[in-house]
Design a protein around this motif. Structure first.
Motif, PDB file in Angstrom:
ATOM      1  N   LEU A  61     161.249  31.484  38.505  1.00  5.22           N
ATOM      2  CA  LEU A  61     160.359  31.058  39.587  1.00  5.22           C
ATOM      3  C   LEU A  61     161.033  30.066  40.529  1.00  5.22           C
ATOM      4  O   LEU A  61     160.985  30.248  41.761  1.00  5.22           O
ATOM      5  CB  LEU A  61     159.065  30.468  39.016  1.00  5.22           C
ATOM      6  N   PRO A  62     161.704  29.017  40.022  1.00  6.19           N
ATOM      7  CA  PRO A  62     162.442  28.136  40.948  1.00  6.19           C
ATOM      8  C   PRO A  62     163.545  28.875  41.711  1.00  6.19           C
ATOM      9  O   PRO A  62     163.764  28.605  42.896  1.00  6.19           O
ATOM     10  CB  PRO A  62     163.032  27.067  40.021  1.00  6.19           C
ATOM     11  N   MET A  63     164.238  29.807  41.028  1.00  4.53           N
ATOM     12  CA  MET A  63     165.286  30.575  41.693  1.00  4.53           C
ATOM     13  C   MET A  63     164.695  31.430  42.807  1.00  4.53           C
ATOM     14  O   MET A  63     165.286  31.567  43.890  1.00  4.53           O
ATOM     15  CB  MET A  63     166.012  31.460  40.678  1.00  4.53           C
ATOM     16  N   LEU A  64     163.527  32.006  42.544  1.00  3.62           N
ATOM     17  CA  LEU A  64     162.846  32.812  43.555  1.00  3.62           C
ATOM     18  C   LEU A  64     162.505  31.964  44.778  1.00  3.62           C
ATOM     19  O   LEU A  64     162.751  32.368  45.926  1.00  3.62           O
ATOM     20  CB  LEU A  64     161.580  33.419  42.952  1.00  3.62           C
ATOM     21  N   LEU A  65     161.960  30.771  44.560  1.00  2.00           N
ATOM     22  CA  LEU A  65     161.561  29.905  45.663  1.00  2.00           C
ATOM     23  C   LEU A  65     162.770  29.385  46.435  1.00  2.00           C
ATOM     24  O   LEU A  65     162.772  29.378  47.673  1.00  2.00           O
ATOM     25  CB  LEU A  65     160.735  28.729  45.116  1.00  2.00           C
TER      26      LEU A  65
END
Length: 296
Positions: A61-65
């Motif tokens: 999720l952080p990588m996606l954002l």
């Protein structure tokens, strides 16, 4: 939870992952990205449970954002200007959409590879390619096993160093750097020794010699034949549809995709069925098991 799809023949497992990983990297249509990401994450959670949930929340999720935010900061293509940055460069809707799509593709591919590592064990890979490319198959097998073995050995070494006050949390800055270099040196030595021992062990067993046979419990039965034919058929239909521009979508200079039609909807449905195949197989096998138990 036991994964029924993992019990299928390695040919079926490998055929499935080759298709979904390649399609996830090639198809940038938002519907295809959403389908692939949803089922990749769902299957990952089905395989690893809470561990996969934590991995998706704290890493993916952080990588996606971050990936979605970084692209518009450097990519200023597109005709729909929303505002202008302090540098004077335009912030476009197309660059934002492409950043989100690229981030989704990146997370999806990593999730599919996580599923691949859980299903395609080293013995399956060697079974498939051991006679065709023995050296390369052994190398890939060692690479796939390396990460979990490295993590386990690193925990052992770090714990041992901590017991004598030489871990990364002991001493000042320079002492911690020194301890970290020592641990790194130990791990590099361990990696080299482990690789040499594995190579010598396989060589002593005659691995790679012409005419050598290998024991295997894998048997290609009727169930595997049906699954392989079904996946290959769906995959060919999706490829044919993609070549016919049925999954076409562009982000620059303006966002434009194929018009919704019966043909495009059938491609989306076929892609969803392909991505959901392991979950559907697991559900079917679970239902068969419950029915057999109720008949007793």
């Amino acid at each position: 939870m036991k994964d029924a799809f993992s019990g299928y023949h390695p040919v079926v497992n490998f055929l499935y992952f080759v298709q979904v990983i390649l399609f996830a990297m090639v198809f940038m249509h938002p519907v295809c990205l959403a389908i692939s990401m949803i089922f990749a994450i769902a299957y990952s959670i089905n395989l690893s449970g809470r561990k996969a949930i934590g991995f998706q929340l704290f890493y993916m999720l952080p990588m996606l954002l971050i990936t979605a935010i970084i692209n518009p900061a450097f990519n200023h293509e597109g005709v729909t200007v929303l505002t202008y940055l302090h540098s004077g460069n335009p912030l476009t809707l197309e660059s934002i959409a492409y950043g989100i799509a690229a981030a989704a593709m990146f997370v999806t591919v990593i999730s599919w590879f996580a599923c691949y590592n859980a299903v395609m064990t080293s013995d399956k890979f060697i079974y498939l390619f051991g006679t065709v490319i023995p050296v390369l198959s052994l190398f890939f097998s060692m690479v796939l096993r390396f990460v979990p073995k490295f993590k386990a050995q690193l925990a052992v070494v770090s714990h041992a160093q901590k017991c004598i006050g030489r871990d990364m949390s002991s001493g000042g800055v320079f002492a911690r750097i020194k301890h970290g270099i020592r641990i790194l040196s130990i791990m590099v030595t361990w990696m080299l020794e482990n690789a040499i021992e594995t190579a010598d062990s396989m060589k002593s067993r005659g691995y790679g010699l012409k005419g050598r046979t290998a024991f295997s419990l894998f048997k290609f039965d009727r169930r595997d034949r049906i699954a392989a034919i079904g996946m290959a058929t769906i995959g060919m239909y999706i490829i044919t549809g993609a070549l016919a521009k049925g999954l076409y979508f562009r982000y620059f200079p303006s966002m434009r995709g194929v018009d919704l039609s019966v043909f495009s909807l059938s491609l989306f449905l076929a892609y969803a069925v392909l991505c959901a195949a392991p979950l559907m197989i697991n559900s079917w096998e679970d239902r068969k098991w419950k029915l057999s138990q109720s008949d007793i």
